[in-house]
Design a protein around this motif. Structure first.
Motif, short mmCIF file in Angstrom:
data_model
loop_
_atom_site.label_atom_id
_atom_site.label_comp_id
_atom_site.label_asym_id
_atom_site.label_seq_id
_atom_site.Cartn_x
_atom_site.Cartn_y
_atom_site.Cartn_z
N LYS A 22 0.79 -1.37 -0.48
CA LYS A 22 0.18 -0.19 0.05
C LYS A 22 1.43 1.22 0.26
O LYS A 22 1.40 1.61 0.59
N VAL A 23 0.69 2.08 -0.86
CA VAL A 23 1.48 3.19 -1.05
C VAL A 23 0.41 4.54 -0.63
O VAL A 23 -0.82 5.24 -1.00
N ILE A 24 0.40 4.64 0.99
CA ILE A 24 0.37 5.53 1.96
C ILE A 24 0.67 6.92 2.12
O ILE A 24 1.43 7.01 2.30
N GLY A 25 -0.36 8.04 1.95
CA GLY A 25 -0.03 9.43 2.17
C GLY A 25 -0.32 10.19 4.02
O GLY A 25 -1.62 9.25 4.19
N LEU A 26 0.83 10.25 4.59
CA LEU A 26 1.16 10.90 5.62
C LEU A 26 0.36 11.99 5.78
O LEU A 26 0.29 12.37 7.19
N GLY A 27 -0.28 12.64 4.67
CA GLY A 27 -0.86 14.28 5.04
C GLY A 27 0.61 15.42 5.36
O GLY A 27 1.57 14.40 5.24
N ALA A 59 5.64 12.08 -5.18
CA ALA A 59 5.89 11.11 -4.50
C ALA A 59 6.07 9.91 -4.52
O ALA A 59 5.97 9.57 -6.07
N MET A 60 6.10 8.86 -4.00
CA MET A 60 6.37 7.41 -4.29
C MET A 60 5.57 6.63 -5.74
O MET A 60 5.79 5.65 -5.71
N ALA A 61 4.27 7.66 -6.08
CA ALA A 61 3.48 6.43 -5.84
C ALA A 61 3.89 5.90 -8.16
O ALA A 61 3.71 5.11 -8.53
N ALA A 62 3.83 7.43 -8.11
CA ALA A 62 4.61 6.71 -9.49
C ALA A 62 5.70 6.30 -10.18
O ALA A 62 6.09 5.74 -10.93
N ALA A 63 7.21 6.63 -8.54
CA ALA A 63 8.19 5.72 -8.50
C ALA A 63 8.33 4.20 -8.87
O ALA A 63 8.45 3.46 -9.05
N ILE A 64 6.77 3.61 -7.72
CA ILE A 64 6.29 2.33 -7.98
C ILE A 64 5.48 1.93 -8.61
O ILE A 64 6.21 0.92 -9.48
N PHE A 65 5.88 2.75 -9.49
CA PHE A 65 4.53 1.81 -11.03
C PHE A 65 5.58 2.42 -12.05
O PHE A 65 5.69 1.54 -12.77
#
Lengths: 248, 248
Positions: free
Chosen positions: B6-11, B87-93
């Protein structure tokens, strides 16, 4: 006890996306003000008066909320998504600026929420993973020519694009024209995401190439996201993933 | 028991802005992966292994997270703000697309968060209250000429603008140039908001006219928001309010 006004984002629909900050404000409010379906999302409880109103009366609603806060009530103005993105916050400040001077001394806060484009983006991957723009396609309050100009410049800038309020029953022609402009300006088959009622039981998401996008794929509960020229699709069993790389 | 990622946003920083959905995922994870200061925000608990890494190693970090999920771990990749916005979502994909075919069958979700521009916007009013764009000013992964082109087109479209990563110690000249371009293209004194470390104890916000904005008002923890030509300032005792009206 002095009044306050908090402009609160309820997120896209799923209760687990309401921030604890927003929930605490809702729990402390004496009055909840908003568009009928958003106020309906709030639990009834003793001590909370609900003031639900129809669409397109945002300024009247904003004045009413400010008046109640000035009279000492603890007022929660609720929006779906984030109140600062095509929602009630701007209307509150318009009413505040035009209203009596003493409204400026009110205890006033905007509490952010998960806006629809970011909830939709998360569900399909990361289509807004690099530079992007957000455009309200409703021409209720601005000329259509300005929308058209922004669409063409956004394509030229190669932004990914998120469209709010793509299509209403009373103005279906705007989204027809939007798709024509995009096909003309983009000249490719980049992905278009139609994300309806995200994170609710009525959620529907589909991805189609721009060349196959049709106006009737959207209604007023649909968020439309159009990729940039660099946006990619990862195929897999089940729904594909769509993302815009960090170099785009 | 099968793994997930899970790619999670901590705010932006305030714990009361972490969604219950994100918190539940953090509570269920066996591994937390991310940039050092974001992983440091998570409570230590038995059963959670923290994997903190430095900036600029996003792809290596993404591969490591995917490998662990494929091996059956429950992996939380954490980002500040929203994982889908710079943030990290694009890097994960990106890592997923380049990686082994079986990664595509992983149980993978992106959980949205409150992104910095919307937290900053809420704190000052509603400067992103109408059409706007979000641009990453870092030229680590894209040519500076593309950033400059987007800045000029965004001004021509009269978007309000939110800038992420405005200025790093190693590349201070980009933001100098950004302010020059904006002054040249806008030709007015529209408001510029410098919002540093929003919702944290180090929070600092100031609003200055574009004509008085200086490069050293921003660092890498600063979110910069520039109004459109229609953005308004409401003066009052204490901090002013800044908003972009719904007709802009």
């Amino acid at each position: 006890m002095s009044g306050w006004l908090k402009v609160i984002g309820l997120g896209p629909g799923n209760e687990a996306l309401i921030t604890p900050e927003a929930q605490a404000a809702l729990d402390a409010a004496t009055d909840a003000v908003g568009y009928i379906p958003y106020v309906a999302r709030l639990e009834n409880r003793p001590g909370l008066v609900k003031h639900a109103s129809d669409n397109r009366v945002e300024i009247e609603r904003a004045r009413h909320a400010l008046e109640m806060a000035a009279a000492g009530r603890r007022v929660a103005v609720v929006s779906s998504g984030d109140p600062g993105v095509f929602a009630m916050a701007a209307a509150i400040f318009e009413a505040l600026e035009e209203g009596p001077e003493d409204w400026r001394a009110l205890d006033l806060e905007v509490l952010p929420g998960i806006t629809a484009m970011l909830a939709a983006s998360a569900l399909i991957g990361a289509p807004l993973g690099h530079d992007f723009c957000a455009i309200n396609l409703s021409d209720n309050l601005k000329p259509w020519a300005l929308i058209e100009k922004r669409l063409r410049l956004a394509v030229e800038a190669d932004f990914a694009m998120a469209f709010y309020n793509p299509r209403s029953k009373s103005r279906p022609e705007g989204f027809v024209r939007t798709l024509e402009i995009l096909r003309d300006a983009c000249g490719d088959s980049r992905p278009v995401i139609f994300a309806r009622a995200v994170t609710t039981p009525e959620e529907e998401i589909r991805v189609v190439p721009l060349t196959e996008a049709r106006p009737d794929m959207a209604d007023m509960r649909t968020m439309v996201i159009v990729g940039s020229s660099q946006t990619r699709i990862i195929t897999r069993e089940g729904a594909p993933l769509v993302y815009t790389p960090r170099s785009a």
